[in-house]
Scaffold this motif. Structure first.
Motif, PDB file in Angstrom:
ATOM      1  N   THR A   1       0.816  -1.221   0.000  1.00 46.59           N
ATOM      2  CA  THR A   1       0.000   0.000   0.000  1.00 46.59           C
ATOM      3  C   THR A   1       0.847   1.266   0.000  1.00 46.59           C
ATOM      4  OG1 THR A   1      -0.219  -0.213   2.412  1.00 46.59           O
ATOM      5  CG2 THR A   1      -2.024  -1.055   1.058  1.00 46.59           C
ATOM      6  N   HIS A   2       1.880   1.303   0.815  1.00 51.41           N
ATOM      7  CA  HIS A   2       2.727   2.504   0.856  1.00 51.41           C
ATOM      8  C   HIS A   2       3.435   2.709  -0.487  1.00 51.41           C
ATOM      9  CE1 HIS A   2       2.638   4.237   4.914  1.00 51.41           C
ATOM     10  NE2 HIS A   2       2.365   3.013   5.339  1.00 51.41           N
ATOM     11  N   THR A   3       3.870   1.632  -1.106  1.00 54.87           N
ATOM     12  CA  THR A   3       4.517   1.757  -2.408  1.00 54.87           C
ATOM     13  C   THR A   3       3.538   2.272  -3.456  1.00 54.87           C
ATOM     14  OG1 THR A   3       6.009  -0.077  -1.844  1.00 54.87           O
ATOM     15  CG2 THR A   3       5.858   0.542  -4.155  1.00 54.87           C
ATOM     16  N   ALA A   4       2.303   1.790  -3.399  1.00 56.66           N
ATOM     17  CA  ALA A   4       1.295   2.181  -4.383  1.00 56.66           C
ATOM     18  C   ALA A   4       0.966   3.669  -4.333  1.00 56.66           C
ATOM     19  CB  ALA A   4       0.024   1.362  -4.177  1.00 56.66           C
TER      20      ALA A   4
ATOM     21  N   ILE B   1      -5.302  13.150   4.661  1.00 55.66           N
ATOM     22  CA  ILE B   1      -6.504  12.434   5.084  1.00 55.66           C
ATOM     23  C   ILE B   1      -6.943  11.458   3.997  1.00 55.66           C
ATOM     24  CG2 ILE B   1      -8.995  12.722   5.439  1.00 55.66           C
ATOM     25  CD1 ILE B   1      -8.381  15.116   7.192  1.00 55.66           C
ATOM     26  N   VAL B   2      -6.952  11.937   2.743  1.00 59.57           N
ATOM     27  CA  VAL B   2      -7.316  11.054   1.629  1.00 59.57           C
ATOM     28  C   VAL B   2      -6.310   9.912   1.522  1.00 59.57           C
ATOM     29  CG1 VAL B   2      -7.614  10.893  -0.867  1.00 59.57           C
ATOM     30  CG2 VAL B   2      -8.460  12.902   0.362  1.00 59.57           C
ATOM     31  N   MET B   3      -5.043  10.247   1.628  1.00 57.73           N
ATOM     32  CA  MET B   3      -3.990   9.259   1.477  1.00 57.73           C
ATOM     33  C   MET B   3      -4.035   8.218   2.598  1.00 57.73           C
ATOM     34  SD  MET B   3       0.147   9.859   1.270  1.00 57.73           S
ATOM     35  CE  MET B   3       0.434  10.036   3.034  1.00 57.73           C
TER      36      MET B   3
ATOM     37  N   GLY C   1     -14.063  -0.168   8.626  1.00 53.85           N
ATOM     38  CA  GLY C   1     -13.418   0.183   9.892  1.00 53.85           C
ATOM     39  C   GLY C   1     -12.041   0.762   9.683  1.00 53.85           C
ATOM     40  N   GLY C   2     -11.320   0.253   8.688  1.00 54.39           N
ATOM     41  CA  GLY C   2      -9.986   0.755   8.388  1.00 54.39           C
ATOM     42  C   GLY C   2      -9.999   2.174   7.876  1.00 54.39           C
ATOM     43  N   TYR C   3     -10.998   2.515   7.059  1.00 50.23           N
ATOM     44  CA  TYR C   3     -11.056   3.874   6.512  1.00 50.23           C
ATOM     45  C   TYR C   3     -11.364   4.891   7.614  1.00 50.23           C
ATOM     46  CZ  TYR C   3     -11.019   7.000   2.535  1.00 50.23           C
ATOM     47  OH  TYR C   3     -10.650   7.970   1.637  1.00 50.23           O
ATOM     48  N   ILE C   4     -12.303   4.555   8.482  1.00 42.25           N
ATOM     49  CA  ILE C   4     -12.629   5.451   9.601  1.00 42.25           C
ATOM     50  C   ILE C   4     -11.413   5.621  10.506  1.00 42.25           C
ATOM     51  CG2 ILE C   4     -14.060   5.685  11.667  1.00 42.25           C
ATOM     52  CD1 ILE C   4     -16.272   4.191  10.086  1.00 42.25           C
ATOM     53  N   ALA C   5     -10.734   4.531  10.799  1.00 45.53           N
ATOM     54  CA  ALA C   5      -9.534   4.603  11.628  1.00 45.53           C
ATOM     55  C   ALA C   5      -8.455   5.441  10.955  1.00 45.53           C
ATOM     56  CB  ALA C   5      -9.011   3.188  11.910  1.00 45.53           C
ATOM     57  N   GLY C   6      -8.331   5.316   9.630  1.00 44.50           N
ATOM     58  CA  GLY C   6      -7.307   6.052   8.895  1.00 44.50           C
ATOM     59  C   GLY C   6      -7.498   7.558   8.957  1.00 44.50           C
ATOM     60  N   ILE C   7      -8.743   8.012   8.900  1.00 43.28           N
ATOM     61  CA  ILE C   7      -9.014   9.449   8.991  1.00 43.28           C
ATOM     62  C   ILE C   7      -8.548   9.987  10.342  1.00 43.28           C
ATOM     63  CG2 ILE C   7     -10.858  11.175   9.122  1.00 43.28           C
ATOM     64  CD1 ILE C   7     -12.412   9.457   7.099  1.00 43.28           C
ATOM     65  N   MET C   8      -8.860   9.264  11.396  1.00 38.05           N
ATOM     66  CA  MET C   8      -8.442   9.698  12.733  1.00 38.05           C
ATOM     67  C   MET C   8      -6.926   9.640  12.885  1.00 38.05           C
ATOM     68  SD  MET C   8     -11.460   8.259  15.217  1.00 38.05           S
ATOM     69  CE  MET C   8     -11.693   6.639  14.487  1.00 38.05           C
ATOM     70  N   CYS C   9      -6.305   8.633  12.273  1.00 37.22           N
ATOM     71  CA  CYS C   9      -4.840   8.514  12.307  1.00 37.22           C
ATOM     72  C   CYS C   9      -4.175   9.720  11.646  1.00 37.22           C
ATOM     73  CB  CYS C   9      -4.404   7.252  11.568  1.00 37.22           C
ATOM     74  SG  CYS C   9      -4.778   5.720  12.414  1.00 37.22           S
TER      75      CYS C   9
ATOM     76  N   LEU D   1      -5.181   4.392   2.512  1.00 35.16           N
ATOM     77  CA  LEU D   1      -4.067   3.504   2.852  1.00 35.16           C
ATOM     78  C   LEU D   1      -4.443   2.551   3.979  1.00 35.16           C
ATOM     79  CD1 LEU D   1      -0.810   3.257   2.415  1.00 35.16           C
ATOM     80  CD2 LEU D   1      -0.725   4.520   4.553  1.00 35.16           C
ATOM     81  N   THR D   2      -4.990   3.088   5.057  1.00 33.41           N
ATOM     82  CA  THR D   2      -5.318   2.274   6.226  1.00 33.41           C
ATOM     83  C   THR D   2      -6.429   1.279   5.921  1.00 33.41           C
ATOM     84  OG1 THR D   2      -4.703   4.155   7.624  1.00 33.41           O
ATOM     85  CG2 THR D   2      -5.897   2.368   8.682  1.00 33.41           C
TER      86      THR D   2
END
Length: 360
Positions: free
Chosen positions: A65-68, A311-313, A255-263, A317-318
């Motif tokens: 994911t980070h590479t992409a 936030i988008v990234m 759940g990952g997308y919601i967590a990613g925004i907060m991260c 990603l998460t």
């Protein structure tokens, strides 16, 4: 005939053979929909194989994911260092492509892939390790009652270790991405260049800010994901074990997308500092003094520069990381992460240790 016993067979056998002198073997708790998968590849819960498997899942989730998203990260890093360089992502990509072609848009992909693969393996593998150890220390009831604190402690411990592996590659990545003129022709050439000019300090001068960015990020990533998934299942009409794998993976992605925004929000100021710190050429001042100088120079508002892009990234990603990680877990016969009720969580399949070989 299946190569391995089914979940029902294990439960029946453990009831009939469980004696006082036998040590139980714990196998990962599964739902009925997952029993056929486990039959293909049983993995003992909290064993060395289990932790290594989770670590391998983390390598795949984070490295890929980070590479992409290297093109997004490239523009974000350059805007953090030089706010007026591009008008936005598309303007940045257009200008970079015009000067350097598609290769330029993926500047820094090498250290990104290596660094975040190492970090992902450490993050996910050690998270499961510390979660198990801290659960044992707290006891079954306290581990469930204070599970959010347990998620936070386990993820912080895991990220502390993972960042030691990530830091040298992160320093090289940022140096390559924030240099508008090519910093090095390859990952190995860039590594040798920093080592010759600055020694190991050039790779680890950003470790403290990296911890400041990544530890809160990872604490939020794991704790908010676990709680979000738990909440999603609590709002659905059926318990987790009555949904099939595809449906459970959909919950993992959401759940990952919601967590990613907060991260992204909680870790962004430190991310800005890391980008500018690794771009500094001088190694004659301490990390603390350099960080203080950066904060004074850009001000409070400058710490939040590029937040929208991030936030988008990070959200995407998460979400993809949890999707890949849980997909890998189901592939090898493990359940998806989170959302297990107390009753399910503390009723593992049990087989007397002395019967293990005969069953396999």
């Amino acid at each position: 005939m299946p190569l391995f016993p089914t979940a029902d067979a294990l439960r029946t056998l453990s009831t009939s053979l469980n004696t006082s002198d036998s040590k139980p073997l714990r196998i990962a708790t599964i739902s009925p929909s997952e029993s056929s998968v486990l039959a293909l590849s049983p993995i003992e819960l909290n064993s060395t194989k289990y932790f290594l498997t989770c670590g391998l899942g983390g390598i795949l989730a984070c490295g890929v994911t980070h590479t992409a998203i290297t093109p997004l990260d490239l523009v974000k890093c350059r805007l953090q260092v030089n706010p007026g360089l591009y008008k936005g992502n598309f303007d940045g990509w257009k200008k970079i492509f015009r000067q350097q072609g598609i290769k330029g848009i993926y500047t820094g992909w090498g250290p990104t892939c290596i660094g975040y693969s190492l970090q992902g393996g450490g993050k996910y593998g050690f998270y499961e390790f510390f979660k198990a150890k801290y659960s044992d220390l707290a006891g079954e009831e306290n581990a469930y009652k204070y599970r959010t604190a347990l998620y936070l402690a386990a993820s912080a411990s895991a990220e502390f270790i993972a960042d030691i592996a990530l830091c040298p590659l992160e320093a090289l990545k940022v140096r390559m991405q924030t240099s508008t003129e090519p910093f090095a022709a390859s990952t190995s050439a860039g590594f040798r260049k920093i080592l010759a000019a600055e020694g190991w300090n050039g790779f680890y001068k950003g470790l403290s800010p990296l911890w400041a960015r990544q530890i809160p990020y990872t604490m939020m990533k794991f704790a908010s994901f676990e709680k979000t998934v738990e909440y999603i299942y609590s709002m659905l009409s059926k318990p987790k074990n009555e949904y099939n794998q595809l449906q459970q993976l959909g919950v993992s992605f959401a759940g990952g997308y919601i967590a990613g925004i907060m991260c992204a929000i909680i870790s962004h100021p430190a991310d800005t500092v890391v980008s500018k710190l690794n771009n500094m050429k001088s190694d004659k001042i301490s990390t603390w003094k350099a960080t203080t100088t950066i904060v004074q120079d850009i001000g409070f508002s400058g710490l939040w520069r590029g937040l929208g892009t991030r936030i988008v990234m990070i959200g995407t990603l998460t979400a993809l990381q949890w999707l890949i990680y849980d997909s890998f877990k189901t592939y090898v016969g493990l359940p998806t992460t989170g959302g297990t009720s107390k009753a399910e969580k503390y009723q593992p399949l049990v087989v007397p240790a002395k019967q293990k070989n005969s069953l396999m």
